[in-house]
Design an enzyme around this catalytic site. Structure first.
Site, mmCIF file in Angstrom:
data_model
loop_
_atom_site.group_PDB
_atom_site.id
_atom_site.type_symbol
_atom_site.label_atom_id
_atom_site.label_comp_id
_atom_site.label_asym_id
_atom_site.label_seq_id
_atom_site.Cartn_x
_atom_site.Cartn_y
_atom_site.Cartn_z
ATOM 1 C CD GLU A 179 8.391 -6.866 -1.700
ATOM 2 O OE1 GLU A 179 7.343 -6.217 -1.732
ATOM 3 O OE2 GLU A 179 8.769 -7.470 -0.686
ATOM 4 C CE LYS A 198 10.644 -5.274 0.890
ATOM 5 N NZ LYS A 198 9.260 -4.767 0.908
ATOM 6 C CG ASP A 217 9.212 -2.605 -1.490
ATOM 7 O OD1 ASP A 217 8.021 -2.308 -1.296
ATOM 8 O OD2 ASP A 217 9.590 -3.776 -1.691
ATOM 9 N N GLY A 218 8.264 -0.451 0.591
ATOM 10 C CA GLY A 218 7.858 -0.402 1.989
ATOM 11 C C GLY A 218 8.513 -1.516 2.780
ATOM 12 C CB SER A 258 -0.955 -0.013 1.193
ATOM 13 O OG SER A 258 -0.240 -0.190 2.397
HETATM 14 C C1 5RP Z 1 5.145 -6.761 0.259
HETATM 15 C C2 5RP Z 1 5.974 -6.040 1.238
HETATM 16 C C3 5RP Z 1 5.536 -4.681 1.644
HETATM 17 O O1 5RP Z 1 6.553 -3.775 1.431
HETATM 18 C C4 5RP Z 1 5.194 -4.690 3.109
HETATM 19 O O2 5RP Z 1 4.241 -5.717 3.341
HETATM 20 C C5 5RP Z 1 4.631 -3.345 3.569
HETATM 21 O O3 5RP Z 1 3.373 -3.163 3.017
HETATM 22 P P1 5RP Z 1 2.516 -1.860 3.250
HETATM 23 O O4 5RP Z 1 3.223 -0.736 2.561
HETATM 24 O O5 5RP Z 1 1.181 -2.205 2.608
HETATM 25 O O6 5RP Z 1 2.384 -1.620 4.734
HETATM 26 O O7 5RP Z 1 6.993 -6.492 1.699
HETATM 27 O O8 5RP Z 1 5.613 -8.076 0.045
#
Ligand code: 5RP
Length: 227
Positions: free
Chosen positions: A107, A98, A85-86, A34
């Site tokens: 990723e 992650k 990335d998050g 997200s």
């Molecule tokens: C996806 C990930 C995302 O970066 C992680 O889950 C964070 O998600 P969000 O930004 O929705 O909190 O690793 O595989």
């Protein structure tokens, strides 16, 4: 600001942060989730300033394309200056967990191709020690039980993520109860188990830069020792 508004702000600030890398022949590595979605939406406004993106999931590729941003395979590019990335958790050494979105393998691949990893994470993701968030592990389906037994041997409690297949056709085990005192060591140890495709520890190649909210403002921090 609610959590989604913070994630949106992080996405916008990340697009600003990577401005120096935007060049007409440059490709950007793009994460999943997200927070990464907000980054993708922010990239739409500057899409004429870079050549395209390498996505870490089908979902992110679809979102990039929906904005008209060109998506290329990693095999088509020789370098990526930056990956954004998050994270599900990040610690003071900028090691991360992650894979909450099941995209961990791609990723990790795209991140490893990039010179800089820019993590965009709201402050709920900050932890002193990784592991409260169950560690996602992508496994080859035929090896699921074997891998699960080995993970129990490491002190973990693996739980199969229901109704989930990764973009690579594999399954996810979410591992609870791990005592992660040395993330890089555990990352290597889990990778040695036959049947493991990837684990969600990003410690051997952690983030270089972190954009995180503090009192409603985005603070930019560089990993200690990084240029
Ligand atoms: C996806 C990930 C995302 O970066 C992680 O889950 C964070 O998600 P969000 O930004 O929705 O909190 O690793 O595989």
């Amino acid at each position: 600001m609610n959590q989604d508004e913070i994630k949106r702000l992080l996405g916008i600030k990340a697009a600003d942060y990577i401005d120096p890398w935007l060049q007409v022949d440059a490709y950007i590595g793009v994460g999943t989730g997200s927070t990464a979605n907000h980054f993708i939406d922010a990239l739409a406004g500057v899409q004429h300033r870079f050549a395209g993106a390498v996505a870490s999931s089908v979902a992110s590729a679809d979102r990039l394309k929906s904005h008209g941003i060109r998506v290329v395979e990693l095999n088509e590019v020789s370098s990526l200056a930056v990956y954004v990335d998050g994270a599900d958790e990040i610690n003071p050494a900028f090691s991360m967990i992650k894979g909450g979105g099941a995209a961990l393998t791609r990723e990790k691949i795209v991140a490893s191709a990039a010179d800089q990893f820019v993590c965009i994470a709201d402050s709920s993701k900050w932890v002193e020690q990784l592991g409260a968030f169950p560690l996602p592990i992508e496994v080859i389906p035929m090896a699921r039980s074997l891998v699960a037994r080995k993970l129990v041997g490491l002190g973990g409690t693996p739980v199969l993520r229901e109704n989930t297949r990764t973009d690579n056709g594999n399954e996810i085990l979410d591992v609870h109860d791990l005592n992660i005192t040395d993330p890089a060591h555990l990352e290597s140890q889990i990778n040695q188990i036959a049947g493991v495709v990837t684990n969600g520890l990003f410690a051997r190649r952690g983030a270089d830069v972190l954009l995180m909210d503090v009192d409603g403002e985005v603070r930019i921090q560089k990993r200690r020792g990084s240029a």
